[in-house]
Write a protein that holds these residues in place. Sequence first.
Motif, PDB file in Angstrom:
ATOM      1  N   PRO A 259      16.200  -3.151 -17.252  1.00  0.00           N
ATOM      2  CA  PRO A 259      15.180  -4.148 -17.604  1.00  0.00           C
ATOM      3  C   PRO A 259      14.445  -4.617 -16.350  1.00  0.00           C
ATOM      4  N   VAL A 260      13.133  -4.752 -16.445  1.00  0.00           N
ATOM      5  CA  VAL A 260      12.317  -5.174 -15.304  1.00  0.00           C
ATOM      6  C   VAL A 260      11.497  -6.393 -15.711  1.00  0.00           C
ATOM      7  N   VAL A 261      11.596  -7.451 -14.924  1.00  0.00           N
ATOM      8  CA  VAL A 261      10.835  -8.677 -15.144  1.00  0.00           C
ATOM      9  C   VAL A 261       9.924  -8.888 -13.941  1.00  0.00           C
ATOM     10  N   ALA A 262       8.639  -9.118 -14.178  1.00  0.00           N
ATOM     11  CA  ALA A 262       7.683  -9.412 -13.105  1.00  0.00           C
ATOM     12  C   ALA A 262       7.373 -10.901 -13.109  1.00  0.00           C
ATOM     13  N   ALA A 263       7.469 -11.528 -11.932  1.00  0.00           N
ATOM     14  CA  ALA A 263       7.096 -12.931 -11.749  1.00  0.00           C
ATOM     15  C   ALA A 263       5.815 -12.956 -10.931  1.00  0.00           C
ATOM     16  N   VAL A 264       4.685 -13.145 -11.594  1.00  0.00           N
ATOM     17  CA  VAL A 264       3.369 -12.953 -10.985  1.00  0.00           C
ATOM     18  C   VAL A 264       2.834 -14.300 -10.526  1.00  0.00           C
ATOM     19  N   ASN A 265       2.820 -14.514  -9.215  1.00  0.00           N
ATOM     20  CA  ASN A 265       2.456 -15.819  -8.670  1.00  0.00           C
ATOM     21  C   ASN A 265       0.995 -15.917  -8.260  1.00  0.00           C
ATOM     22  N   GLY A 266       0.260 -14.805  -8.285  1.00  0.00           N
ATOM     23  CA  GLY A 266      -1.141 -14.845  -7.863  1.00  0.00           C
ATOM     24  C   GLY A 266      -1.869 -13.638  -8.400  1.00  0.00           C
ATOM     25  N   ALA A 267      -2.905 -13.215  -7.704  1.00  0.00           N
ATOM     26  CA  ALA A 267      -3.724 -12.109  -8.193  1.00  0.00           C
ATOM     27  C   ALA A 267      -2.945 -10.804  -8.209  1.00  0.00           C
ATOM     28  N   ALA A 268      -3.091 -10.066  -9.306  1.00  0.00           N
ATOM     29  CA  ALA A 268      -2.570  -8.699  -9.431  1.00  0.00           C
ATOM     30  C   ALA A 268      -3.770  -7.831  -9.776  1.00  0.00           C
ATOM     31  N   ILE A 269      -4.299  -7.149  -8.784  1.00  0.00           N
ATOM     32  CA  ILE A 269      -5.591  -6.485  -8.893  1.00  0.00           C
ATOM     33  C   ILE A 269      -5.448  -4.996  -8.640  1.00  0.00           C
ATOM     34  N   ALA A 270      -6.227  -4.195  -9.385  1.00  0.00           N
ATOM     35  CA  ALA A 270      -6.268  -2.735  -9.219  1.00  0.00           C
ATOM     36  C   ALA A 270      -4.853  -2.180  -9.275  1.00  0.00           C
ATOM     37  N   GLY A 271      -4.445  -1.388  -8.264  1.00  0.00           N
ATOM     38  CA  GLY A 271      -3.097  -0.837  -8.284  1.00  0.00           C
ATOM     39  C   GLY A 271      -2.026  -1.901  -8.405  1.00  0.00           C
ATOM     40  N   GLY A 272      -2.305  -3.092  -7.903  1.00  0.00           N
ATOM     41  CA  GLY A 272      -1.338  -4.178  -7.996  1.00  0.00           C
ATOM     42  C   GLY A 272      -1.017  -4.594  -9.411  1.00  0.00           C
ATOM     43  N   LEU A 273      -1.937  -4.361 -10.335  1.00  0.00           N
ATOM     44  CA  LEU A 273      -1.683  -4.722 -11.728  1.00  0.00           C
ATOM     45  C   LEU A 273      -0.611  -3.835 -12.346  1.00  0.00           C
ATOM     46  N   PHE A 274      -0.406  -2.647 -11.799  1.00  0.00           N
ATOM     47  CA  PHE A 274       0.559  -1.737 -12.414  1.00  0.00           C
ATOM     48  C   PHE A 274       2.002  -2.160 -12.169  1.00  0.00           C
ATOM     49  N   PHE A 275       2.271  -2.986 -11.162  1.00  0.00           N
ATOM     50  CA  PHE A 275       3.589  -3.607 -11.074  1.00  0.00           C
ATOM     51  C   PHE A 275       3.860  -4.436 -12.329  1.00  0.00           C
TER      52      PHE A 275
END
Length: 250
Positions: free
Chosen positions: A99-115
């Motif tokens: 299981p993978v949980v992402a804790a997104v604290n700011g911008a997730a842009i371009a390739g960064g959105l795929f995390f």
Amino acid sequence: MTESDWLIRHAHGDGVVEIKLARAPVNALSPEFLMDFADVINEIGKDPTVRALLLTSAFKVFSAGLDLKVARDLDLAGQRAAVRGLNEAFLALYACPKPVVAAVNGAAIAGGLFFVLCSDVRVAQVKSKFGLAEVQAGVDFPIAPLEIARATLNPNIQRRLMMTGQTIGPIAARNFNIVDIIADDAEDLLGYALKEARALAELPPGTYAAIKQQLRGETIAKIRSAMDAEAEDQPWFTEETVPAMTKIIG
């Protein structure tokens, strides 16, 4: 496991392991960073002591995507290395049996959105934003990010993000099922994300991995098959790419 300075591992107990993205200053993606990330995720996927994975960022930005200052000067070999890195890193995360949980604290842009898109549960802070800016940078999508976008985004948000390069905020992202939970501040973000990770860690790991494979196996197989063809000695950038990147970064 050997970790680089830009991937910081922390155990929270109960089998929950945090991987903090720490390539200063904005977690911009380079081929080396991506391949290190792929190696770490593949090792975690095989580690029986890990029951759930939490992805976080050490900075105010979650990830700004491809490092454009580096990318605009890449030769053919460098372009292919960047494509390989994007494919290997995000295929590893998308196919991770844990299981993978992402804790997104700011911008997730371009390739960064795929995390975010590769994660199973996504928690975002109110100041986060999301976008796929490849069209603005003058690059198309390598096969793994492309197929992951197709599998995780409905056609309308594909159109909105991929064909305009515009960003959206956390409420719109939740409405489009890009994120699941919105946190008010950094403390709540980590708290909510850890709660989700611990709940997932209690599930039977073999069953979880099997169901995840049932859901994602067709896309994973398609990516693996297509990566061989994409690895041919062809340029990724077009004559539009460098001017577009230069315009973005100044």
